[in-house]
Design a protein around this motif. Structure first.
Motif, PDB file in Angstrom:
ATOM      1  N   GLU A 121      48.650  35.655  44.037  1.00 49.56           N
ATOM      2  CA  GLU A 121      48.035  36.568  43.346  1.00 49.56           C
ATOM      3  C   GLU A 121      48.594  36.843  41.952  1.00 49.56           C
ATOM      4  O   GLU A 121      47.831  36.789  41.099  1.00 49.56           O
ATOM      5  N   ALA A 122      49.527  35.780  41.699  1.00 50.99           N
ATOM      6  CA  ALA A 122      49.784  35.729  39.771  1.00 50.99           C
ATOM      7  C   ALA A 122      49.168  34.950  39.913  1.00 50.99           C
ATOM      8  O   ALA A 122      49.281  34.443  37.842  1.00 50.99           O
ATOM      9  N   ILE A 151      46.080  36.461  36.991  1.00 50.62           N
ATOM     10  CA  ILE A 151      46.535  36.944  35.512  1.00 50.62           C
ATOM     11  C   ILE A 151      46.080  36.101  35.249  1.00 50.62           C
ATOM     12  O   ILE A 151      44.993  36.489  33.661  1.00 50.62           O
ATOM     13  N   LEU A 182      42.183  35.761  34.568  1.00 48.07           N
ATOM     14  CA  LEU A 182      41.553  36.630  34.229  1.00 48.07           C
ATOM     15  C   LEU A 182      41.070  37.307  32.786  1.00 48.07           C
ATOM     16  O   LEU A 182      40.388  37.038  32.812  1.00 48.07           O
ATOM     17  N   ILE A 183      42.954  36.778  32.532  1.00 52.09           N
ATOM     18  CA  ILE A 183      42.384  36.576  31.020  1.00 52.09           C
ATOM     19  C   ILE A 183      41.952  35.872  30.210  1.00 52.09           C
ATOM     20  O   ILE A 183      41.053  36.099  29.353  1.00 52.09           O
ATOM     21  N   THR A 215      37.696  37.034  31.095  1.00 50.59           N
ATOM     22  CA  THR A 215      37.521  37.603  29.924  1.00 50.59           C
ATOM     23  C   THR A 215      37.627  37.638  28.719  1.00 50.59           C
ATOM     24  O   THR A 215      37.000  38.038  28.014  1.00 50.59           O
ATOM     25  N   ARG A 216      38.813  37.056  27.683  1.00 53.51           N
ATOM     26  CA  ARG A 216      38.937  37.233  26.693  1.00 53.51           C
ATOM     27  C   ARG A 216      38.531  35.595  26.389  1.00 53.51           C
ATOM     28  O   ARG A 216      37.623  36.266  25.316  1.00 53.51           O
ATOM     29  N   ARG A 221      30.764  38.627  30.463  1.00 50.88           N
ATOM     30  CA  ARG A 221      32.376  38.176  31.324  1.00 50.88           C
ATOM     31  C   ARG A 221      33.502  39.843  31.915  1.00 50.88           C
ATOM     32  O   ARG A 221      34.063  39.257  32.498  1.00 50.88           O
ATOM     33  N   LEU A 222      33.480  41.149  31.995  1.00 48.93           N
ATOM     34  CA  LEU A 222      33.667  41.943  31.631  1.00 48.93           C
ATOM     35  C   LEU A 222      33.376  41.956  33.281  1.00 48.93           C
ATOM     36  O   LEU A 222      34.583  42.171  34.118  1.00 48.93           O
ATOM     37  N   GLY A 234      35.464  39.281  35.385  1.00 51.53           N
ATOM     38  CA  GLY A 234      36.453  39.878  35.794  1.00 51.53           C
ATOM     39  C   GLY A 234      36.917  40.886  36.579  1.00 51.53           C
ATOM     40  O   GLY A 234      37.925  40.692  37.694  1.00 51.53           O
ATOM     41  N   THR A 235      36.423  42.011  36.403  1.00 53.39           N
ATOM     42  CA  THR A 235      36.353  43.022  37.434  1.00 53.39           C
ATOM     43  C   THR A 235      36.388  42.330  39.000  1.00 53.39           C
ATOM     44  O   THR A 235      36.482  42.706  39.980  1.00 53.39           O
ATOM     45  N   LEU A 255      39.135  39.949  40.114  1.00 57.36           N
ATOM     46  CA  LEU A 255      40.235  40.362  40.361  1.00 57.36           C
ATOM     47  C   LEU A 255      39.984  40.951  41.538  1.00 57.36           C
ATOM     48  O   LEU A 255      40.972  41.331  42.489  1.00 57.36           O
ATOM     49  N   PHE A 256      39.240  42.524  41.730  1.00 58.03           N
ATOM     50  CA  PHE A 256      39.489  43.461  43.079  1.00 58.03           C
ATOM     51  C   PHE A 256      38.939  42.866  44.544  1.00 58.03           C
ATOM     52  O   PHE A 256      38.696  42.978  45.278  1.00 58.03           O
ATOM     53  N   LEU A 261      42.096  40.907  45.858  1.00 57.30           N
ATOM     54  CA  LEU A 261      43.327  41.508  45.278  1.00 57.30           C
ATOM     55  C   LEU A 261      42.554  42.839  47.058  1.00 57.30           C
ATOM     56  O   LEU A 261      43.268  42.600  47.909  1.00 57.30           O
ATOM     57  N   ALA A 262      41.469  43.005  47.246  1.00 57.64           N
ATOM     58  CA  ALA A 262      41.189  43.809  48.381  1.00 57.64           C
ATOM     59  C   ALA A 262      40.849  43.063  49.847  1.00 57.64           C
ATOM     60  O   ALA A 262      41.333  43.600  51.046  1.00 57.64           O
TER      61      ALA A 262
END
Lengths: 460, 348
Positions: free
Chosen positions: A124-125, A128, A131-132, A135-136, A143-144, A147-148, A151-152, A155-156
């Motif tokens: 999981e680590a 992050i 993701l950064i 999206t950055r 890209r937003l 990223g969503t 991540l989701f 995680l789901a």
């Protein structure tokens, strides 16, 4: 071992304290040093057990090829990012490099974890920093959303994995890899145990990705900057494969019946995503779907649970990591010149950049699994073990190989051969940096032809 | 506000909570809660803005109702059992009434409707006090009674995590988002209350640290909407780069320390054979994560190359003491490796 992990952690310090003019050279040299040191992990003792053990980290023939790939990839990411980051302010360049280094630290800890919860936390680590980075430093508005989704989806899938691991821990008492093979099997016919089986695998199937849950991958790969695409394709997908291989040990004997639909879904995904590749207009999207296709084959190979299946999966993961990363670097050379990912806007490049065409050729051949490259070895072993499981899979895998060959060839012919379009007036000549980058990707692949035992895993 | 009045009010708040901490008689506990409520009311309406006054009145009415219900339940318990001690509530009616009263006091779903509007009417500092200090006294009481109704606490907890997730999805006011985040975290705390009360305390303290960082970061930027956060990268770049980590920690992502309470709570729930509930609670945390991610997108991960069409905030020199922010941010990000030590500390 700590002599790789601690220098990687201190690379973060070096990033922030180097003088700015020497930042990239210093970090490149440092990461090459770490990568060279990590090659010692490939020298495995001849038994199939664990080696270099301490309380929290250990390596075995399954994880050491992936670890070496991770360490090898960091200098390549740094070489690849140097150009597009040159226009950014100093602190942001340092932040980007810190994100890449922290990603490597988490990956080393993930692949060398001895306990499943440690693997989970590091799995999981890695989300992050990725993701950064996406999206950055991605370039388009989408890209937003990418990223969503990234991540989701992950995680789901992985929150049920956490609950499943905790259930196993509370009933068996230990989640250490070292003792997993000696714990009693989970034999039962309850519906809840089938749900538990599913929960264990879902996270890794989403990460690999399996065909039905693969939607995050084209978005994330396409929107990420080059280093993000490289690390996603080369290593993060392999985290899913590695996790699956580790967790298969505790999932017997439920896997015999329950894995059937997923094997079929994986093979169907090989064909479907291959066909999608033939219709893509976006170069990075084509390579992303090609990744889904190869990883579908890997997923099927792992779910079969035979020695050849596991070996084929591991070799294909390593070879695909190098190949896919090389293809993304090649797509990036196009992107940096034309600032567009559309294939037809940059055609016929063999006339303009002939040396780059050599690398395109080699990478495309590797993608379509030409003998004697290790890509072929992985695919043949998986196809053979699938054939052993059931004759009819040969239809799907044979068709998949055919479609893979056709889209790889399609990509090569469309970007390199043919006339140059009239609007390409000024293209920079290839940088030495780009040649170095691609050589460093493809040279290990060529060297692996000579000694694939290094990445064979347990069944040496 | 006049510094003497402020001092008296803050001392009174501290006194109220301390009385509740120290009490073993229900009347004394109730008295502490009432002193606490009354002391914060002037702080809440000090700006005399209509929204602040409305928030104060809503807060007063709900807290008074809860305190009255608490008093009623403790009198009922005294009538039935003949004693006023906190720990010896053995009948289910008074215990359930006390639990519901305390749920109204802290803002658990389905008794949460006052929380977003009250927080929206306050300024960020008073909102911080409301979210953190005011939760201490009711939790002290919750930890001491023996809840007899298992499913009540589980329903309160699960409903809170779901409401906290879904409610915050449509907000762009930061204080309402913080209110829904508070509801969700309180839900997690209540889920594990009857199995492992030390974890409730751990979650509460971790939540305090994370929320403190977030509130103070927003206060440094002097922003109360997501839109106004988008210019914070030019005012305070380091704070802007730390806030995504604080937000992801609130969302419970490893390896940040917000993962610690969630992990331990899921472990306890699976040990108690409540695995489907654990999965549902874990997935409901994803809802909250969505709006945390949205805030971090607006603040740090996107940056307009040109000046935005919003009104630019003034970049005034700031004399704020950022040491507490630095401490709590470090704790929010780096505390996960100390999990074994923290569990040992809390189970002593």
């Amino acid at each position: 071992m700590l002599k790789i992990l601690i220098p990687s952690m201190f690379m973060l310090l070096t990033t922030w304290t180097s003088p700015f003019k020497q930042l990239w050279s210093t970090i490149l040299m440092y990461s090459f040093l770490v990568a060279t040191l990590s090659l010692t992990w490939l020298a495995m003792p001849t038994d199939t057990g664990w080696f270099y053990i301490n309380n929290y980290m250990a390596y075995d023939p399954l994880s050491s090829p992936l670890l070496v790939l991770t360490c090898w990839l960091l200098p390549l990411m740094i070489i690849a990012s140097q150009n597009h980051l040159a226009v950014e302010p100093e602190n942001r360049q340092r932040t980007y490099i810190s994100l890449l280094i922290s990603l490597q630290i988490f990956l080393i800890l993930a692949f060398s974890a001895t306990e499943m919860i440690m693997f989970y936390v590091m799995f999981e680590a890695t989300l992050i920093p990725t993701l950064i980075i996406i999206t950055r430093w991605g370039n388009q508005m989408e890209r937003l959303n990418a990223g969503t989704y990234f991540l989701f989806y992950t995680l789901a899938g992985s929150l049920p994995l956490l609950v499943a691991l905790l259930i196993y821990h509370s009933s068996m008492g230990s989640l250490s890899y070292l003792s997993l093979t000696s714990l009693p099997l989970t034999c039962s016919n309850l519906y809840a145990d089938k749900l538990w089986w599913m929960a264990c695998l879902l996270a890794f199937l989403v990460k690999m990705p399996l065909y039905g849950v693969h939607l995050w991958l084209p978005k994330a790969h396409v929107e990420a900057p080059i280093a993000g695409s490289m690390v996603l394709a080369a290593v993060l997908l392999k985290l899913g494969g590695y996790g699956m291989m580790r967790i298969m040990i505790i999932l017997d004997p439920l896997t015999k019946e329950l894995s059937y639909p997923f094997i079929i879904l994986a093979l169907w995904g090989v064909i479907m995503t291959g066909s999608i590749c033939l219709r893509q207009t976006d170069l990075k999207s084509l390579i992303a779907y090609s990744s889904v296709s190869h990883m579908g084959l890997v997923a099927a190979g792992i779910l079969i649970q035979t020695p050849w299946g596991f070996t084929g999966a591991l070799i294909l993961m390593i070879a695909h990591g190098l190949t896919s990363s090389a293809l993304f670097c090649l797509a990036n050379t196009n992107y940096e010149r034309t600032h567009s990912r559309t294939i037809i806007l940059a055609r016929g490049l063999q006339m303009v950049l002939p040396l780059m065409a050599t690398w395109w050729f080699l990478a495309s051949l590797a993608n379509l699994a030409l003998p004697p490259l290790p890509n072929l070895m992985g695919e043949i072993m998986i196809i053979t073990s699938l054939f052993n499981w059931s004759f009819y899979t040969l239809i799907l895998t044979g068709l998949g190989t055919l479609i893979t060959a056709s889209y790889s060839l399609y990509m090569f012919l469309l970007t390199q051969r043919g006339p140059i379009p009239h609007h390409l007036i000024l293209l920079e000549p290839s940088h030495t940096r780009e040649h170095l980058l691609l050589a460093l990707h493809l040279l290990p692949l060529l060297l692996l032809i000579a000694k694939p035992e290094l990445v064979w895993g347990w069944t040496a | 506000m006049n510094p003497y009045i402020l001092t008296i009010l803050l001392f009174a708040m501290g006194l109220g909570t301390t009385i509740t901490f120290a009490s073993s008689h229900w009347l004394l506990a109730w008295m502490g809660l009432e002193i606490n409520t009354l002391a914060i009311l002037p702080l809440m309406c000090q700006s005399h803005h209509p929204r602040a006054v409305e928030a104060t009145i809503k807060y007063f009415l709900t807290q008074a109702t809860a305190a009255a219900m608490l008093l009623f339940a403790s009198i009922t318990n005294a009538w039935i059992t003949g004693q006023w001690n906190l720990e010896f509530m053995s009948y289910s009616l008074p215990t359930t009434l006390v639990t519901v009263a305390l749920a109204l006091k802290i803002g658990l779903a389905p008794l949460h409707a006052w929380m977003p509007e009250v927080l929206q009417g306050l300024d960020l500092t008073t909102g911080l006090i409301l979210s953190t200090w005011q939760k201490l006294a009711p939790f002290c009481l919750l930890l001491q009674i023996n809840p007899s109704n298992t499913s009540l606490l589980l329903i309160l907890g699960l409903a809170s995590t779901l409401v906290g997730g879904w409610g915050g999805l449509n907000q762009n006011q930061l204080r309402k988002i913080l209110a829904y985040s508070s509801i969700a975290h309180l839900g997690w705390m209540i889920l594990v209350l009857q199995f492992f009360p030390s974890l409730t305390l751990l979650t509460l303290l971790m939540y305090f640290v994370m929320t403190f960082s977030l509130f103070i970061s927003f206060k440094v930027n002097n922003s109360t909407t997501i839109n106004s956060l988008s210019m914070s990268w030019s005012k305070a770049p380091i704070i802007s780069s730390m806030v995504p980590f604080i937000l992801l920690s609130l969302g419970g992502l490893p390896p940040l320390s917000g993962f610690m309470p969630k992990w331990l709570i899921l472990q306890e729930l699976t040990k108690q054979s409540l695995a489907p509930l654990a999965t549902l609670a874990a997935l409901s945390a994803l809802l909250s994560l969505y709006f945390y991610l949205r805030i971090s997108y607006a603040m740090t991960l996107t940056m307009s190359p040109n000046i935005l069409l919003n009104a630019l905030p003034w970049r005034l020199p700031s004399n704020q003491h950022t040491l507490p922010l630095a401490i709590t941010t470090s704790l929010t990000i780096c505390l996960l490796p100390l999990t074994p030590a923290i569990i040992t500390l809390l189970t002593l």
